[in-house]
Motif scaffolding. Structure first.
Motif, PDB file in Angstrom:
ATOM      1  N   LEU A 129     -81.303   2.044  35.803  1.00  0.00           N
ATOM      2  CA  LEU A 129     -80.312   3.121  35.735  1.00  0.00           C
ATOM      3  C   LEU A 129     -79.804   3.458  37.140  1.00  0.00           C
ATOM      4  CD1 LEU A 129     -79.001   5.419  33.954  1.00  0.00           C
ATOM      5  CD2 LEU A 129     -81.005   6.809  34.518  1.00  0.00           C
ATOM      6  N   SER A 130     -80.730   3.621  38.103  1.00  0.00           N
ATOM      7  CA  SER A 130     -80.376   4.196  39.407  1.00  0.00           C
ATOM      8  C   SER A 130     -79.562   3.250  40.287  1.00  0.00           C
ATOM      9  CB  SER A 130     -81.649   4.573  40.174  1.00  0.00           C
ATOM     10  OG  SER A 130     -82.429   5.458  39.422  1.00  0.00           O
ATOM     11  N   GLU A 131     -78.729   3.851  41.112  1.00  0.00           N
ATOM     12  CA  GLU A 131     -77.968   3.110  42.125  1.00  0.00           C
ATOM     13  C   GLU A 131     -78.070   3.867  43.440  1.00  0.00           C
ATOM     14  OE1 GLU A 131     -74.000   2.452  40.722  1.00  0.00           O
ATOM     15  OE2 GLU A 131     -74.700   1.528  38.859  1.00  0.00           O
ATOM     16  N   GLY A 135     -78.450   8.367  42.124  1.00  0.00           N
ATOM     17  CA  GLY A 135     -79.862   8.483  41.765  1.00  0.00           C
ATOM     18  C   GLY A 135     -80.060   9.710  40.900  1.00  0.00           C
ATOM     19  N   SER A 136     -79.918  10.898  41.528  1.00  0.00           N
ATOM     20  CA  SER A 136     -80.041  12.146  40.759  1.00  0.00           C
ATOM     21  C   SER A 136     -78.875  12.324  39.797  1.00  0.00           C
ATOM     22  CB  SER A 136     -80.082  13.337  41.717  1.00  0.00           C
ATOM     23  OG  SER A 136     -81.241  13.269  42.502  1.00  0.00           O
ATOM     24  N   ASN A 137     -77.765  11.660  40.089  1.00  0.00           N
ATOM     25  CA  ASN A 137     -76.550  11.849  39.288  1.00  0.00           C
ATOM     26  C   ASN A 137     -76.084  10.525  38.686  1.00  0.00           C
ATOM     27  OD1 ASN A 137     -76.111  10.731  41.737  1.00  0.00           O
ATOM     28  ND2 ASN A 137     -74.238  11.873  42.196  1.00  0.00           N
ATOM     29  N   THR A 159     -80.626  -0.024  42.303  1.00  0.00           N
ATOM     30  CA  THR A 159     -81.753   0.001  43.231  1.00  0.00           C
ATOM     31  C   THR A 159     -82.860   0.902  42.709  1.00  0.00           C
ATOM     32  OG1 THR A 159     -82.394   0.116  45.551  1.00  0.00           O
ATOM     33  CG2 THR A 159     -80.928   1.864  44.752  1.00  0.00           C
ATOM     34  N   TRP A 160     -84.024   0.826  43.357  1.00  0.00           N
ATOM     35  CA  TRP A 160     -85.224   1.568  42.930  1.00  0.00           C
ATOM     36  C   TRP A 160     -85.692   1.098  41.566  1.00  0.00           C
ATOM     37  CZ3 TRP A 160     -86.590   3.665  47.167  1.00  0.00           C
ATOM     38  CH2 TRP A 160     -85.705   4.370  47.979  1.00  0.00           C
ATOM     39  N   ILE A 161     -85.557  -0.181  41.256  1.00  0.00           N
ATOM     40  CA  ILE A 161     -85.894  -0.627  39.905  1.00  0.00           C
ATOM     41  C   ILE A 161     -87.322  -1.167  39.871  1.00  0.00           C
ATOM     42  CG2 ILE A 161     -85.187  -2.089  37.960  1.00  0.00           C
ATOM     43  CD1 ILE A 161     -83.164   0.205  38.943  1.00  0.00           C
ATOM     44  N   GLY A 367     -86.053  11.646  37.679  1.00  0.00           N
ATOM     45  CA  GLY A 367     -85.498  12.975  37.947  1.00  0.00           C
ATOM     46  C   GLY A 367     -86.427  13.748  38.859  1.00  0.00           C
ATOM     47  N   THR A 368     -85.914  14.145  40.024  1.00  0.00           N
ATOM     48  CA  THR A 368     -86.748  14.875  40.997  1.00  0.00           C
ATOM     49  C   THR A 368     -87.134  16.250  40.440  1.00  0.00           C
ATOM     50  OG1 THR A 368     -84.819  15.909  41.997  1.00  0.00           O
ATOM     51  CG2 THR A 368     -85.503  13.788  42.938  1.00  0.00           C
ATOM     52  N   SER A 369     -88.061  16.906  41.132  1.00  0.00           N
ATOM     53  CA  SER A 369     -88.464  18.264  40.705  1.00  0.00           C
ATOM     54  C   SER A 369     -87.254  19.202  40.706  1.00  0.00           C
ATOM     55  CB  SER A 369     -89.539  18.809  41.648  1.00  0.00           C
ATOM     56  OG  SER A 369     -90.737  18.087  41.450  1.00  0.00           O
TER      57      SER A 369
HETATM   58  C1  LIG Z   1     -91.257   4.602  43.147  1.00  0.00           C
HETATM   59  C2  LIG Z   1     -89.957   4.754  42.425  1.00  0.00           C
HETATM   60  C3  LIG Z   1     -89.738   4.074  41.243  1.00  0.00           C
HETATM   61  C4  LIG Z   1     -88.517   4.190  40.574  1.00  0.00           C
HETATM   62  N1  LIG Z   1     -88.282   3.451  39.444  1.00  0.00           N
HETATM   63  C5  LIG Z   1     -87.057   3.493  38.862  1.00  0.00           C
HETATM   64  C6  LIG Z   1     -86.746   2.632  37.749  1.00  0.00           C
HETATM   65  O1  LIG Z   1     -87.599   1.875  37.262  1.00  0.00           O
HETATM   66  N2  LIG Z   1     -85.491   2.650  37.232  1.00  0.00           N
HETATM   67  C7  LIG Z   1     -84.518   3.475  37.728  1.00  0.00           C
HETATM   68  O2  LIG Z   1     -83.406   3.445  37.226  1.00  0.00           O
HETATM   69  N3  LIG Z   1     -84.769   4.293  38.799  1.00  0.00           N
HETATM   70  C8  LIG Z   1     -86.022   4.318  39.367  1.00  0.00           C
HETATM   71  N4  LIG Z   1     -86.294   5.116  40.446  1.00  0.00           N
HETATM   72  C9  LIG Z   1     -85.202   5.944  40.997  1.00  0.00           C
HETATM   73  C10 LIG Z   1     -85.418   7.435  40.843  1.00  0.00           C
HETATM   74  O3  LIG Z   1     -85.234   7.851  39.522  1.00  0.00           O
HETATM   75  C11 LIG Z   1     -84.511   8.130  41.856  1.00  0.00           C
HETATM   76  O4  LIG Z   1     -85.071   7.855  43.132  1.00  0.00           O
HETATM   77  C12 LIG Z   1     -84.421   9.618  41.640  1.00  0.00           C
HETATM   78  O5  LIG Z   1     -83.698   9.895  40.463  1.00  0.00           O
HETATM   79  C13 LIG Z   1     -83.748  10.321  42.825  1.00  0.00           C
HETATM   80  O6  LIG Z   1     -82.568   9.703  43.197  1.00  0.00           O
HETATM   81  P1  LIG Z   1     -82.300   9.342  44.748  1.00  0.00           P
HETATM   82  O7  LIG Z   1     -83.486   8.599  45.246  1.00  0.00           O
HETATM   83  O8  LIG Z   1     -80.980   8.708  44.848  1.00  0.00           O
HETATM   84  O9  LIG Z   1     -82.320  10.746  45.486  1.00  0.00           O
HETATM   85  P2  LIG Z   1     -81.025  11.695  45.736  1.00  0.00           P
HETATM   86  O10 LIG Z   1     -80.265  11.806  44.462  1.00  0.00           O
HETATM   87  O11 LIG Z   1     -80.321  11.215  46.957  1.00  0.00           O
HETATM   88  O12 LIG Z   1     -81.724  13.087  46.052  1.00  0.00           O
HETATM   89  C14 LIG Z   1     -82.163  13.455  47.371  1.00  0.00           C
HETATM   90  C15 LIG Z   1     -82.623  14.899  47.321  1.00  0.00           C
HETATM   91  O13 LIG Z   1     -81.531  15.721  46.915  1.00  0.00           O
HETATM   92  C16 LIG Z   1     -81.935  16.543  45.841  1.00  0.00           C
HETATM   93  N5  LIG Z   1     -80.798  16.808  44.976  1.00  0.00           N
HETATM   94  C17 LIG Z   1     -79.982  15.904  44.393  1.00  0.00           C
HETATM   95  N6  LIG Z   1     -79.049  16.522  43.637  1.00  0.00           N
HETATM   96  C18 LIG Z   1     -79.298  17.850  43.735  1.00  0.00           C
HETATM   97  C19 LIG Z   1     -78.696  19.025  43.192  1.00  0.00           C
HETATM   98  N7  LIG Z   1     -77.638  18.935  42.369  1.00  0.00           N
HETATM   99  N8  LIG Z   1     -79.222  20.234  43.522  1.00  0.00           N
HETATM  100  C20 LIG Z   1     -80.305  20.318  44.321  1.00  0.00           C
HETATM  101  N9  LIG Z   1     -80.917  19.250  44.881  1.00  0.00           N
HETATM  102  C21 LIG Z   1     -80.427  18.026  44.584  1.00  0.00           C
HETATM  103  C22 LIG Z   1     -83.018  15.752  45.137  1.00  0.00           C
HETATM  104  O14 LIG Z   1     -83.861  16.595  44.350  1.00  0.00           O
HETATM  105  C23 LIG Z   1     -83.744  15.141  46.315  1.00  0.00           C
HETATM  106  O15 LIG Z   1     -84.672  16.065  46.828  1.00  0.00           O
HETATM  107  C24 LIG Z   1     -87.507   5.035  41.110  1.00  0.00           C
HETATM  108  C25 LIG Z   1     -87.762   5.740  42.292  1.00  0.00           C
HETATM  109  C26 LIG Z   1     -88.954   5.610  42.956  1.00  0.00           C
HETATM  110  C27 LIG Z   1     -89.181   6.362  44.228  1.00  0.00           C
END
Ligand SMILES: Cc1cc2nc3c(=O)[nH]c(=O)nc-3n(C[C@H](O)[C@H](O)[C@H](O)COP(=O)(O)OP(=O)(O)OC[C@H]3O[C@@H](n4cnc5c(N)ncnc54)[C@H](O)[C@@H]3O)c2cc1C
Length: 390
Positions: A129-131, A135-137, A159-161, A367-369
């Motif tokens: 899913l993630s790119e 990531g969060s969006n 990425t992050w797959i 999905g982050t905290s």
């Molecule tokens: C070990 C690991 C395994 C993973 N495995 C998978 C997988 O198998 N498949 C897959 O698809 N993905 C996977 N992921 C991806 C993961 O779901 C994303 O890393 C995660 O959703 C966060 O996205 P990001 O890393 O782009 O962080 P960002 O979206 O860049 O976020 C950075 C910071 O900004 C905060 N933030 C973002 N938006 C907001 C907002 N609107 N309001 C307040 N704060 C915000 C976040 O909480 C975070 O603290 C994996 C990640 C890790 C670390």
């Protein structure tokens, strides 16, 4: 404490029978877990763990041909495995996350084609899913698929797959319509040998597990690779996360239980000035906080799983609460364990040092905290607005 958990009213007799997994893990998985703890290559160990779990029949709780996932079983298995091994728990969980879209939204042919090998442990699954910029969006993803005759042609990067490079099959989300945001996404199944698919990077993380980036270059898949209807992708992804987020909470509970197990051993053995560390009231303060956090987290996790299985429908709020609370609290529990171990707690390879690294990513993936808080608060505000309108 786990035995008490099984007595909670959330469970049926068939859930209590899952306790057999503890003996299976302690016997059949033990040598692989030992190799993991000795620092063996995770890319070599993870497939063997998948095979062993498949041979034992445990992957039947991760995917199913009848189109249903039992959220309580999923959580119990993750809880028990995470109490023993981060990698065994990961190996189990990914077979589920990587196929849940097919289990829940695929048609009979898709389920028959793509699930039996995963359940047997012969094929490894992944969820893409993630790119980098989404990531969060995920609604802002750039990977796109366009129709060419009956086929779909996918271009883009993920990425992050987890399981990138190991998986035989990937559930991939891509934009199929110009419609903005969540409206235009669709879900596809892509076999790893498909021309145009490649693993573009592997990523090292603090607690090693197979992880990397994917590239799709004119990657052509047939019409029957589409899961659900065109445009259903966002709904499918969020429904999968509704089930799996509470199970990430269960994994955190299992890790927190592991920290408490090691801590109880340590504080009863360690003598300081002629008394056991466990006899000091400041130690007992920490132990009480740790045990209470584990139970409170488990209650939220199994409440969410029960709501999913018994009440049904979308369960985003309770799943978000379970993931948020269980992962944040597990981090605190493990930190207390490290503190009670003193210097030993930060020695590389010590069980609590390993846990300190293992728990961290759970507050980020699926999905982050912060995103869980937005889900919870968003739903609260919507319910409040509706009740005011009534
Ligand atoms: C070990 C690991 C395994 C993973 N495995 C998978 C997988 O198998 N498949 C897959 O698809 N993905 C996977 N992921 C991806 C993961 O779901 C994303 O890393 C995660 O959703 C966060 O996205 P990001 O890393 O782009 O962080 P960002 O979206 O860049 O976020 C950075 C910071 O900004 C905060 N933030 C973002 N938006 C907001 C907002 N609107 N309001 C307040 N704060 C915000 C976040 O909480 C975070 O603290 C994996 C990640 C890790 C670390």
């Amino acid at each position: 404490m786990f035995d008490e958990t099984l007595e909670w009213p959330f469970f049926d007799a068939r859930h209590r029978e899952l306790k057999g997994l503890e003996r299976f893990a302690d016997q059949d998985l033990q040598s692989l877990i030992q190799q993991e703890h000795d620092g063996a290559d995770v890319y070599a160990i993870a497939p063997q763990m998948v095979k062993t779990l498949g041979a034992g029949g445990w992957l039947e709780h991760a995917a199913s041909l009848d189109g249903r996932l039992d959220s309580r079983s999923l959580c119990l298995v993750r809880d028990m495995l995470a109490r023993r091994s981060g990698l065994a728990e990961f190996a189990f969980a990914m077979q589920g996350l990587g196929t849940a879209a097919i289990t829940l939204f695929g048609n009979d042919e898709q389920r028959r084609e793509w699930l039996p090998g995963v359940i047997a442990g012969d094929r490894i699954a992944a969820f893409a899913l993630s790119e980098e910029e989404a990531g969060s969006n995920p609604a802002e993803m750039l990977t796109a698929a366009h129709k060419d005759g009956d086929d779909w042609v996918i271009n883009g990067e993920k990425t992050w797959i987890s399981n990138a490079g190991l998986a035989h099959q990937y559930v991939v989300f891509a934009r199929t319509r110009e419609a903005s945001g969540a409206q235009g996404l669709s879900c596809f199944i892509v076999a790893a040998h498909t021309p145009g698919f490649s693993v573009s990077a592997s990523i090292d993380v603090i607690a090693p597990h197979p992880l990397g980036s994917l590239r799709f270059t004119d990657c052509r898949v047939p019409a029957d690779a589409l899961v659900g209807q065109e445009g259903d992708g966002f709904k499918i992804a969020m429904s999968v996360l509704d089930v799996f987020r509470s199970s990430v909470g269960a994994s955190a509970v299992g890790m927190a239980r592991r920290a408490l197990d090691h801590t109880l051993l340590r504080v009863t053995q360690r003598q300081i000035s002629g008394a056991s560390l466990g006899s000091f009231q400041l130690t007992q303060d920490k132990l009480a906080d740790m045990a209470t956090a584990v139970d409170a987290a488990a209650l939220l996790v199994y409440r969410a799983a029960w709501v999913k299985d018994v009440v049904g429908g979308r369960t985003s709020r309770v799943a978000a609460m379970a993931k948020l609370f269980a992962t944040e609290e597990a981090q605190h529990v493990i930190d207390k364990a490290v503190q009670l171990f003193g210097g030993l707690g930060v020695v590389s390879g010590n069980p609590v040092e390993r846990l300190y690294r293992e728990i961290r990513a759970l507050r980020i993936y699926e999905g982050t905290s912060e995103i869980q808080k937005l889900i919870i608060a968003g739903q609260l505000l919507r319910s409040h607005a509706e009740s005011v309108r009534r």
